[in-house]
Design a protein around this motif. Structure first.
Motif, mmCIF file in Angstrom:
data_model
loop_
_atom_site.group_PDB
_atom_site.id
_atom_site.type_symbol
_atom_site.label_atom_id
_atom_site.label_comp_id
_atom_site.label_asym_id
_atom_site.label_seq_id
_atom_site.Cartn_x
_atom_site.Cartn_y
_atom_site.Cartn_z
ATOM 1 N N VAL A 398 7.935 -5.234 -4.744
ATOM 2 C CA VAL A 398 7.468 -3.847 -4.625
ATOM 3 C C VAL A 398 7.148 -3.611 -3.153
ATOM 4 O O VAL A 398 6.136 -4.098 -2.638
ATOM 5 N N GLN A 400 5.705 -1.782 -1.010
ATOM 6 C CA GLN A 400 4.650 -0.877 -0.558
ATOM 7 C C GLN A 400 3.312 -1.485 -0.963
ATOM 8 O O GLN A 400 3.262 -2.372 -1.813
ATOM 9 N N THR A 402 0.045 -2.048 -2.987
ATOM 10 C CA THR A 402 -0.256 -1.792 -4.396
ATOM 11 C C THR A 402 -1.657 -2.293 -4.724
ATOM 12 O O THR A 402 -2.162 -3.231 -4.099
ATOM 13 N N ASP A 428 1.485 1.210 -8.015
ATOM 14 C CA ASP A 428 1.904 1.739 -6.725
ATOM 15 C C ASP A 428 1.345 3.151 -6.517
ATOM 16 O O ASP A 428 0.551 3.656 -7.317
#
Length: 462
Positions: A398, A400, A402, A428
């Motif tokens: 992922v 980004q 989180t 997220d």
């Protein structure tokens, strides 16, 4: 006068019906008291008072819930004073640096004082937001340090969760809370004993609009106003964008129903009896015969466990050769008997790999067996999904930052190497949940780890 003869068939029919009704009466009674149909009054001491008293849903009045044993009590409130048209607003899971200030502004606009049940690790992360809550005249309560399910925690762990949160709130605000709200509304006798020692009161709720799930303002408002009663305690979450967005409308609607707002000053408490811990410590079955010895001998429970009818307690018999072989087979499966050893609360280093950090901690603290829970935020969360067809994990990153929703796992040392197994759920920026097995590559932004180490007492595979 004519006399009508009653046929034998009708008499038999009536007799069968009466037998059925009598049997149904006994069956209902035995359902309410399972000891009636067994012929024995059995008290499983190792389970005494261990039933969970979970928070019930909306529109339930306060009940005196009691365990089977014990002398001390913990006060529990599910609603406020029902004499006047007053309701109380409460907010869980904060403080949050974005949504909590927005909610405080709305409360200030309406001159309403609320109560905020705070998570300890978030207070430590955002102490200035917690202090802002108190400065503006609101009440604060304890919501554990890691937002754990108390039904799955030991008494010692619950005490740690409470005390760590008390310390965080005290350091940030100068206030020591006396009110406690269990995450998910769950609590058992371990929690009650811990709260009794900490001299805290439980605050539950009577209305939950599910503000963290609902997207439409009309749905959230109707969930509140349709169930509104005198003394209602309303559960919100100051981490929810929906709450910050629609709270002004909700307050206006409550006011239009001629209700006023109270800061839990008139909460209605009921005492819950706390089962004593030593009552659960003896692994025995206490038997009080209600039937003759002859009938007791025929009881399936007595025959299965080889219990003497005259005996007051029963202990398991010594393992037979077959049982010894079964134990050896179980040891081959890697089953180990362990005892709790130490507890650690560790602030995780920023910018480091999460798996590598856990391995380093395990080596530094000489942890051979352990379990852990982690809260905080990460970036590049690397999560694996197992595919049975390929018999392997397919990894996904992922890309980004989180928020960790949950992360727990185990530590085991094998041939000098520490193996970390963990599952993780992260959210997220779009509130999309990603979950699976945790892999290396997940980088810590900030967070804390709670680790419990164990000492092996097993003679099996080490």
């Amino acid at each position: 006068m004519l006399k009508r003869k009653i046929s034998p068939g009708i008499l038999v029919y009536c007799f069968v019906i009466s037998l059925f009704l009598g049997f149904a009466t006994i069956l209902c009674a035995s359902t309410l008291n399972p000891m009636i149909h067994t012929g024995l009054n059995l008290e499983f001491v190792q389970q005494a008072g261990s039933h969970a008293k979970n928070a019930k849903s909306n529109n339930e009045s306060t009940k005196n819930l009691t365990t089977s044993t014990g002398k001390t009590t913990v006060d529990v409130a599910r609603h406020g004073n029902t004499q006047g048209k007053k309701v109380s607003l409460t907010f869980d899971d904060g403080p949050d640096p974005v949504t909590t200030p927005l909610i405080l502004d709305i409360l200030k606009k309406h001159n309403i004082k609320a109560t905020f049940f705070m998570i300890g690790e978030k207070v430590k992360r955002y102490p200035e937001i917690a202090a802002m809550v108190v400065r503006e005249g609101h009440g604060v309560g304890n919501h554990t340090y890691h937002h754990i399910n108390l039904n799955k925690a030991s008494e010692d762990k619950i005490i740690n969760e409470i005390e760590w949160t008390q310390k965080s709130i005290k350091n940030a605000t100068g206030v020591t809370p006396t009110l406690f709200r269990p995450p998910f509304g769950y609590y058992d006798d371990n929690a009650l004993r811990a709260l009794n020692k900490e001299k805290m009161k439980i605050i539950l709720w009577s209305i939950d609009p599910l503000d963290y799930i609902q997207k439409r303002n009309t749905k959230i408002i109707s969930e509140v106003t349709d169930k509104l009663k005198k003394g209602s305690i309303i559960l919100f979450h100051d981490t929810s964008k929906n709450t910050a967005k629609y709270l002004d409308l909700i307050i206006n609607d409550i006011s239009n129903h001629n209700y006023q707002f109270d800061n839990l000053n008139e909460a209605h408490y009921s005492p819950i009896i706390v089962a004593q811990k030593d009552f659960t410590a003896k692994p025995a079955i206490i038997i009080t015969p209600l039937l003759s010895d002859k009938k007791i001998k025929r009881s399936p429970l007595i025959q299965a466990n080889k219990i003497s009818p005259a005996a007051k307690t029963w202990k398991p018999k010594v393992n037979s050769p077959n049982q010894t072989k079964e134990n050896a087979d179980m040891n081959k499966l890697g089953i180990k008997e362990v005892k709790p050893e130490k507890h650690y609360l560790i602030e995780l280093p920023q910018g480091k790999d999460l798996i590598s950090t856990l391995v380093l901690i395990a080596k530094t603290k000489n942890i051979h067996y352990g379990k852990f829970e982690i809260v905080g935020t990460v970036k590049n969360a690397t999560i694996g999904y197992y595919t049975q067809e390929k018999n392997e994990y397919i990894q996904k990153t992922v890309n980004q930052p989180t928020e960790i929703i949950s992360c727990d796992g185990s530590i085991q040392e094998h041939n000098g190497n520490h193996i970390i197994r963990a599952s993780i759920s992260v959210s997220d920026s779009n509130n999309t949940i990603h979950r699976g097995r945790l892999f290396s590559g997940t980088i810590i932004i900030n967070g804390e780890a709670y680790i419990q180490s164990f000492r092996s007492t097993s003679q099996g595979n080490q």
